[in-house]
Scaffold this active site. Structure first.
Site, mmCIF file in Angstrom:
data_model
loop_
_atom_site.group_PDB
_atom_site.id
_atom_site.type_symbol
_atom_site.label_atom_id
_atom_site.label_comp_id
_atom_site.label_asym_id
_atom_site.label_seq_id
_atom_site.Cartn_x
_atom_site.Cartn_y
_atom_site.Cartn_z
ATOM 1 N N LYS A 196 -2.921 1.164 -2.718
ATOM 2 C CA LYS A 196 -2.169 1.928 -1.732
ATOM 3 C C LYS A 196 -1.056 2.664 -2.451
ATOM 4 C CE LYS A 196 0.486 1.414 2.500
ATOM 5 N NZ LYS A 196 0.888 0.475 3.546
ATOM 6 N N LYS A 249 -6.062 4.045 -0.276
ATOM 7 C CA LYS A 249 -5.277 4.723 0.756
ATOM 8 C C LYS A 249 -4.165 5.534 0.127
ATOM 9 C CE LYS A 249 -2.231 3.542 4.508
ATOM 10 N NZ LYS A 249 -1.656 2.498 5.288
HETATM 11 C C1 PBG Z 1 2.552 -0.217 6.399
HETATM 12 C C2 PBG Z 1 1.414 0.691 6.698
HETATM 13 C C3 PBG Z 1 1.495 2.069 6.587
HETATM 14 C C4 PBG Z 1 0.266 2.558 6.994
HETATM 15 C C5 PBG Z 1 -0.543 1.477 7.320
HETATM 16 N N1 PBG Z 1 0.189 0.315 7.114
HETATM 17 C C6 PBG Z 1 2.623 2.954 6.231
HETATM 18 C C7 PBG Z 1 3.477 2.670 5.085
HETATM 19 O O1 PBG Z 1 3.081 2.016 4.117
HETATM 20 O O2 PBG Z 1 4.618 3.101 5.128
HETATM 21 C C8 PBG Z 1 -0.037 4.018 7.031
HETATM 22 C C9 PBG Z 1 -1.118 4.456 7.928
HETATM 23 C C10 PBG Z 1 -1.140 5.908 8.170
HETATM 24 O O3 PBG Z 1 -0.313 6.690 7.666
HETATM 25 O O4 PBG Z 1 -2.039 6.313 8.918
HETATM 26 N N2 PBG Z 1 2.304 -1.517 6.167
#
Ligand code: PBG
Length: 327
Positions: A196, A249
């Site tokens: 991520k 992601k």
């Molecule tokens: C946080 C989380 C995020 C997303 C999923 N889980 C955002 C972040 O890390 O700030 C993002 C999902 C999206 O942007 O569609 N645990």
């Protein structure tokens, strides 16, 4: 011209193009993220994500019903909590009667066969807006992992099929596997957000959950977008610690990473078509820059072509409708 090879011959007609198409996308590969909020009859619009709403549990049930009819049977649940329920250690995340566990039970009751995935991280519950506990300005790893493991137990006990840690703390997959196994939840899966990136494309999601970090950014735990070998290191660790599915992601700026990860591992690879990717297409289409449906179809197929086995997308329902008509 005297050409032996004329690639255009295989593109001559729609039927021929269908015959030689390399990539398939099935509705069963789509996961619909759902934003939960408290109350009844609530359907709150999110400005940066047209068509997506924060919904109270009763409305979520209707949404799930609509999705199931279209063939979408996998859901990823995110709770949006009022500021008053947030604190430094995300205490509310362990409440078995909190918004998320309650909604899980309701869906499970009415739709026993769907796949329920829960997001595991502290940000929706944290007064600091970070995915972990903050001590002296530092997001502390080990204390966070202990809480996440307990949170997964609450989710498993209330009907989650798969828990999905999105926090990027080190060692959390192993700790979660251990906690689930010791409590007898040997069949509860772990879909790890292994790779991520600290990304600008999460903006609309943070509006949806009102979960933006109150200070700093997430770069001490989420990955640097310049790195790809590091992605394989994260994958190796998560697989060794017991992950059942790994995720990359965001998706669109990271198709190369999806391809690399797919070549590197034998477990299923998921891609998260994140909120910013969704919002850009929706708003771009609204302003007449692109055709929404064609952009949706093209980008989702590109993730499959790169190697994603599973795609988390806010387009799950319109894409399911498109697949029904066109495949
Ligand atoms: C946080 C989380 C995020 C997303 C999923 N889980 C955002 C972040 O890390 O700030 C993002 C999902 C999206 O942007 O569609 N645990």
């Amino acid at each position: 011209m005297k050409l032996t090879q004329r690639p255009r011959r295989n593109r001559k007609s729609e039927a021929l193009r269908q015959m030689v198409a390399e990539t398939e996308l099935r509705v069963s590969q789509l996961v619909l993220p759902l934003f939960l909020c408290e109350g009844k009859g609530q359907m709150q619009a999110i400005a940066s994500m047209p068509g997506i709403f924060r919904q109270s549990p009763d409305m979520i049930l209707q949404e799930v019903g609509k999705a199931v009819e279209l063939g979408v049977k996998s859901f990823d649940l995110f709770p949006a909590l009022p500021e008053s329920k947030k604190d430094q250690t995300g205490t509310e995340s362990l409440n078995p009667n909190g918004l998320l566990p309650t909604t899980l039970r309701m869906i499970r009751d009415k739709y026993p066969d769907v796949t329920l995935i829960t997001d595991v991280a502290l940000d929706p519950y944290s007064s600091d807006g970070h995915d972990g506990v903050v001590r002296n300005g530092v997001i502390v790893n080990d204390e966070t992992v202990e809480i996440l493991a307990k949170m997964c137990l609450v989710h498993a006990q209330n009907g989650a099929d798969i828990v999905s840690p999105s926090d990027m703390m080190d060692g959390r997959v192993g700790a979660i596997r251990e906690a689930l196994d010791s409590a007898g939840f040997i069949d509860t899966g772990i879909l790890s957000y292994s790779v991520k990136y600290a990304s600008s494309f999460y903006g609309p999601f943070r509006e949806a959950l009102d979960s933006a970090p109150k200070f700093g950014d997430k770069k001490t735990y989420q990955m640097d977008f310049r790195n790809s070998r590091e992605a394989l290191r994260e994958i190796d660790l998560d697989v060794a610690e017991g992950a059942d599915i790994v995720m990359v992601k965001p998706a669109l700026s990271y198709l190369d990473i999806i391809a690399k990860v797919k070549a590197h591992t034998n477990i299923p690879v998921a891609a998260y078509n994140v909120s910013g990717e969704y919002g850009l297409i929706k708003l771009g289409a609204k302003h007449g820059l692109i055709d929404e449906t064609r952009a949706m179809v093209e980008t989702l197929y590109s993730m499959r072509r790169a190697g994603a086995d599973v795609i988390f997308t806010y387009f799950a329902l319109p894409m399911a409708e498109w697949l029904r008509k066109n495949t």
